[in-house]
Design a protein around this motif. Structure first.
Motif, PDB file in Angstrom:
ATOM      1  N   LEU A   1     -12.263   2.846 -12.217  1.00 49.00           N
ATOM      2  CA  LEU A   1     -12.674   1.630 -11.987  1.00 49.00           C
ATOM      3  C   LEU A   1     -13.403   2.399 -10.628  1.00 49.00           C
ATOM      4  O   LEU A   1     -12.749   3.223  -9.874  1.00 49.00           O
ATOM      5  CB  LEU A   1     -11.207   1.260 -11.152  1.00 49.00           C
ATOM      6  N   ALA A   2     -14.287   1.051 -10.589  1.00 56.30           N
ATOM      7  CA  ALA A   2     -15.251   1.486  -9.519  1.00 56.30           C
ATOM      8  C   ALA A   2     -15.090   0.748  -8.619  1.00 56.30           C
ATOM      9  O   ALA A   2     -14.013  -0.515  -8.354  1.00 56.30           O
ATOM     10  CB  ALA A   2     -16.999   1.572  -9.823  1.00 56.30           C
ATOM     11  N   ALA A   3     -15.869   0.970  -6.988  1.00 58.21           N
ATOM     12  CA  ALA A   3     -15.859  -0.483  -6.265  1.00 58.21           C
ATOM     13  C   ALA A   3     -16.184  -1.670  -6.697  1.00 58.21           C
ATOM     14  O   ALA A   3     -17.463  -1.903  -7.029  1.00 58.21           O
ATOM     15  CB  ALA A   3     -16.403   0.364  -5.164  1.00 58.21           C
ATOM     16  N   GLY A   4     -15.666  -2.382  -6.415  1.00 61.79           N
ATOM     17  CA  GLY A   4     -16.123  -3.878  -6.646  1.00 61.79           C
ATOM     18  C   GLY A   4     -16.352  -4.770  -7.918  1.00 61.79           C
ATOM     19  O   GLY A   4     -16.371  -5.646  -8.731  1.00 61.79           O
ATOM     20  N   GLU A   5     -15.376  -3.514  -8.461  1.00 61.20           N
ATOM     21  CA  GLU A   5     -14.612  -3.620  -9.763  1.00 61.20           C
ATOM     22  C   GLU A   5     -13.390  -3.907 -10.312  1.00 61.20           C
ATOM     23  O   GLU A   5     -12.715  -3.627  -9.866  1.00 61.20           O
ATOM     24  CB  GLU A   5     -14.750  -2.452 -11.046  1.00 61.20           C
ATOM     25  N   THR A   6     -13.167  -5.675 -11.215  1.00 61.64           N
ATOM     26  CA  THR A   6     -12.369  -5.733 -12.276  1.00 61.64           C
ATOM     27  C   THR A   6     -11.650  -5.001 -13.275  1.00 61.64           C
ATOM     28  O   THR A   6     -12.685  -5.343 -13.865  1.00 61.64           O
ATOM     29  CB  THR A   6     -11.427  -7.412 -11.692  1.00 61.64           C
ATOM     30  N   LEU A   7     -10.558  -4.726 -12.932  1.00 59.09           N
ATOM     31  CA  LEU A   7     -10.522  -3.905 -14.575  1.00 59.09           C
ATOM     32  C   LEU A   7      -8.751  -4.113 -14.812  1.00 59.09           C
ATOM     33  O   LEU A   7      -8.197  -4.391 -13.870  1.00 59.09           O
ATOM     34  CB  LEU A   7     -10.632  -2.413 -14.352  1.00 59.09           C
TER      35      LEU A   7
ATOM     36  N   ASP B   1     -14.014  -7.742 -15.488  1.00 56.72           N
ATOM     37  CA  ASP B   1     -15.235  -7.370 -15.885  1.00 56.72           C
ATOM     38  C   ASP B   1     -14.985  -6.018 -16.830  1.00 56.72           C
ATOM     39  O   ASP B   1     -15.625  -6.341 -18.142  1.00 56.72           O
ATOM     40  CB  ASP B   1     -15.721  -6.098 -14.511  1.00 56.72           C
ATOM     41  N   ARG B   2     -13.739  -5.509 -16.818  1.00 56.91           N
ATOM     42  CA  ARG B   2     -13.777  -4.979 -18.139  1.00 56.91           C
ATOM     43  C   ARG B   2     -12.303  -4.493 -18.408  1.00 56.91           C
ATOM     44  O   ARG B   2     -11.319  -5.506 -17.539  1.00 56.91           O
ATOM     45  CB  ARG B   2     -13.322  -2.718 -18.042  1.00 56.91           C
ATOM     46  N   VAL B   3     -11.870  -3.841 -19.303  1.00 61.74           N
ATOM     47  CA  VAL B   3     -10.470  -4.821 -20.259  1.00 61.74           C
ATOM     48  C   VAL B   3      -9.720  -3.336 -20.726  1.00 61.74           C
ATOM     49  O   VAL B   3     -10.594  -2.756 -21.769  1.00 61.74           O
ATOM     50  CB  VAL B   3     -10.416  -5.379 -20.853  1.00 61.74           C
ATOM     51  N   ALA B   4      -8.742  -2.762 -20.457  1.00 66.16           N
ATOM     52  CA  ALA B   4      -8.315  -1.644 -20.974  1.00 66.16           C
ATOM     53  C   ALA B   4      -7.025  -2.390 -22.419  1.00 66.16           C
ATOM     54  O   ALA B   4      -5.809  -2.267 -20.830  1.00 66.16           O
ATOM     55  CB  ALA B   4      -7.782  -0.784 -19.707  1.00 66.16           C
ATOM     56  N   VAL B   5      -6.071  -2.010 -23.295  1.00 65.01           N
ATOM     57  CA  VAL B   5      -5.482  -1.942 -23.885  1.00 65.01           C
ATOM     58  C   VAL B   5      -4.335  -1.572 -23.759  1.00 65.01           C
ATOM     59  O   VAL B   5      -4.964  -0.128 -24.938  1.00 65.01           O
ATOM     60  CB  VAL B   5      -6.246  -3.181 -24.918  1.00 65.01           C
ATOM     61  N   MET B   6      -3.341  -1.812 -23.726  1.00 66.33           N
ATOM     62  CA  MET B   6      -2.167  -0.567 -23.695  1.00 66.33           C
ATOM     63  C   MET B   6      -1.573  -1.209 -24.312  1.00 66.33           C
ATOM     64  O   MET B   6      -1.495  -2.128 -25.362  1.00 66.33           O
ATOM     65  CB  MET B   6      -1.414  -0.234 -22.680  1.00 66.33           C
ATOM     66  N   TYR B   7      -1.071   0.558 -26.029  1.00 62.90           N
ATOM     67  CA  TYR B   7      -0.098   0.343 -26.411  1.00 62.90           C
ATOM     68  C   TYR B   7       0.713   1.224 -27.095  1.00 62.90           C
ATOM     69  O   TYR B   7       0.145   2.409 -26.988  1.00 62.90           O
ATOM     70  CB  TYR B   7      -0.652  -0.899 -28.073  1.00 62.90           C
TER      71      TYR B   7
ATOM     72  N   SER C   1     -16.124  -4.426 -22.461  1.00 59.09           N
ATOM     73  CA  SER C   1     -16.016  -5.078 -21.127  1.00 59.09           C
ATOM     74  C   SER C   1     -15.079  -6.079 -21.516  1.00 59.09           C
ATOM     75  O   SER C   1     -14.599  -6.553 -23.098  1.00 59.09           O
ATOM     76  CB  SER C   1     -17.557  -5.632 -21.550  1.00 59.09           C
ATOM     77  N   ALA C   2     -15.543  -6.703 -20.865  1.00 62.08           N
ATOM     78  CA  ALA C   2     -14.357  -8.068 -21.112  1.00 62.08           C
ATOM     79  C   ALA C   2     -15.085  -9.168 -22.223  1.00 62.08           C
ATOM     80  O   ALA C   2     -14.167  -9.290 -23.501  1.00 62.08           O
ATOM     81  CB  ALA C   2     -13.729  -9.319 -20.287  1.00 62.08           C
ATOM     82  N   SER C   3     -16.732  -9.105 -22.100  1.00 61.09           N
ATOM     83  CA  SER C   3     -16.716 -10.102 -23.152  1.00 61.09           C
ATOM     84  C   SER C   3     -16.633 -10.051 -24.210  1.00 61.09           C
ATOM     85  O   SER C   3     -16.690 -10.294 -25.464  1.00 61.09           O
ATOM     86  CB  SER C   3     -18.477 -10.575 -22.402  1.00 61.09           C
ATOM     87  N   ARG C   4     -16.885  -8.271 -24.917  1.00 60.83           N
ATOM     88  CA  ARG C   4     -17.086  -7.721 -25.743  1.00 60.83           C
ATOM     89  C   ARG C   4     -15.783  -8.075 -26.886  1.00 60.83           C
ATOM     90  O   ARG C   4     -15.473  -8.309 -28.080  1.00 60.83           O
ATOM     91  CB  ARG C   4     -17.898  -6.734 -26.480  1.00 60.83           C
TER      92      ARG C   4
ATOM     93  N   LEU D   1     -17.856   3.924 -27.824  1.00 64.16           N
ATOM     94  CA  LEU D   1     -18.724   1.634 -28.224  1.00 64.16           C
ATOM     95  C   LEU D   1     -19.724   1.736 -27.155  1.00 64.16           C
ATOM     96  O   LEU D   1     -18.995   2.886 -26.293  1.00 64.16           O
ATOM     97  CB  LEU D   1     -17.656   1.096 -27.904  1.00 64.16           C
ATOM     98  N   PRO D   2     -20.523   1.093 -27.159  1.00 61.65           N
ATOM     99  CA  PRO D   2     -21.393   1.438 -26.377  1.00 61.65           C
ATOM    100  C   PRO D   2     -20.961   0.670 -24.995  1.00 61.65           C
ATOM    101  O   PRO D   2     -21.949   1.180 -24.013  1.00 61.65           O
ATOM    102  CB  PRO D   2     -22.801  -0.129 -27.008  1.00 61.65           C
ATOM    103  N   ASP D   3     -19.714  -0.002 -25.067  1.00 64.85           N
ATOM    104  CA  ASP D   3     -19.388  -0.348 -23.639  1.00 64.85           C
ATOM    105  C   ASP D   3     -18.134   0.074 -23.552  1.00 64.85           C
ATOM    106  O   ASP D   3     -17.624  -0.007 -21.776  1.00 64.85           O
ATOM    107  CB  ASP D   3     -19.070  -2.158 -23.115  1.00 64.85           C
ATOM    108  N   GLY D   4     -17.701   1.561 -23.941  1.00 64.95           N
ATOM    109  CA  GLY D   4     -16.612   1.544 -23.850  1.00 64.95           C
ATOM    110  C   GLY D   4     -15.251   2.803 -25.053  1.00 64.95           C
ATOM    111  O   GLY D   4     -16.168   3.270 -25.476  1.00 64.95           O
TER     112      GLY D   4
END
Length: 325
Positions: A30-36, A222-228, A237-240, A309-312
């Motif tokens: 997680l970076a400063a100013g980012e929403t994960l 901004d970004r999403v981490a999916v946990m299972y 990225s959330a958009s992708r 992936l390109p974004d993660g």
């Protein structure tokens, strides 16, 4: 600035049936100013991960990790005392249920100010001035008068605003919000999300938001981490992720969301078949394989590796090929 760099976090809890491996090798940055946003169904390990980041995990928990850098400090292998200098001084958390997190026998003014009086040495007057300013910022009217009131004198939405103000009293750089809108109706939920997004933007906070509500994710991430089953199976990225999920579990979650104007009223929503595996016995292969339409013999036999992936990244033997580079 990187606020969190976590690699290979494991948390196991002794039970009567054996060792429950609740968190199984989690990586997060997680970076400063980012929403994960950390998402997943109930019981997947989201809240336990958050409590571990705060140094508030169960006393009986067996915790180990690779690199664990938090606000520039290496935390791997350190005891609970190491978190005392971080909690209230750079690291803060909004807990799930404000009614059980707030003390019903103490005024909200006492609860808002006692932490900074202790950690920063502020006078009570200075602490109360900060509390009033924050209560006004989070939308509590007549803030000065309400410092002398008790939690039961506030509505559910106001209590959640109190919790946000309390978390911000120490002027943190890293804020963890664990299901902050679960008990609220849709209108109040939207107000709280808007408030969090505005505060995150204005103050430059790094925000880790934990939820199972994908509508909340779409509104703020901004970004999403999916946990299972205790692991991060996809990150990006959330958009992708909303447009083209790579992991079959993520795709199943997205398919279960009704789309206004496209999902006919009364149409049954798709469901992911099967059940989450138990985490006491070791899992030889992919934890999702028995519920997965893409599953093959390989999936049950061998754990999947990360696919870039390109974004993660995604953890799957057979990810959605259209987005794999």
């Amino acid at each position: 600035m990187t606020l969190l760099d976590l690699q290979d976090l494991h948390v196991a809890i002794p039970t009567e049936r054996g060792l429950l491996r609740a968190v199984r090798g989690v990586d997060l940055r997680l970076a400063a100013g980012e929403t994960l946003c950390l998402v997943g169904e109930s019981g997947c390990g989201k809240s336990l991960t958050a409590m571990t980041l705060m140094g508030l995990g169960p006393k009986t928990a067996q915790t180990r990790s690779g690199r664990f850098t938090l606000l520039g400090q290496e935390m791997a292998g350190r005891g609970r005392a190491a978190w005392k200098t971080l909690r209230g001084r750079g690291l803060s958390m909004i807990f799930q249920d404000p009614m059980t997190s707030l003390n019903p026998t103490l005024t909200v003014g006492r609860q808002l100010t006692e932490g900074v009086i202790h950690t920063e040495g502020l006078t009570r007057r200075a602490a109360e001035a900060r509390a009033i300013a924050l209560l006004e910022r989070v939308g509590i009217a007549r803030a000065g008068q309400r410092l002398g009131q008790y939690p039961h004198q506030f509505s559910g939405g106001q209590r959640q605003r109190l919790m946000i103000a309390m978390a911000l009293m120490s002027e943190p750089k890293f804020l963890i919000a664990d299901e902050p809108t679960t008990a609220l109706d849709v209108t109040i939920q939207a107000q709280i999300l808007s408030l969090l997004a505005g505060l995150q933007r204005d103050l430059g906070l790094g925000l880790l938001l934990i939820t199972h509500d994908l509508g909340v994710v779409a509104a703020i991430a901004d970004r999403v981490a999916v946990m299972y089953a205790g692991r991060i199976v996809e990150e990006g990225s959330a958009s992708r992720i909303f447009r083209r999920p790579a992991h079959p579990y993520t795709a199943g979650l997205m398919a279960a969301i009704p789309v206004p104007g496209r999902t006919p009223r009364g149409t049954p929503l798709p469901a992911i078949p099967g059940r989450v595996p138990g985490l006491i016995e070791p899992i030889a292969g992919c934890a999702f394989c028995e519920r997965c339409a893409r599953g093959e013999t390989l999936c049950a036999a061998r754990p999947p590796s990360d696919v870039a992936l390109p974004d993660g990244r995604v953890e799957c033997h057979f990810p959605a090929v259209e987005i794999v580079q």
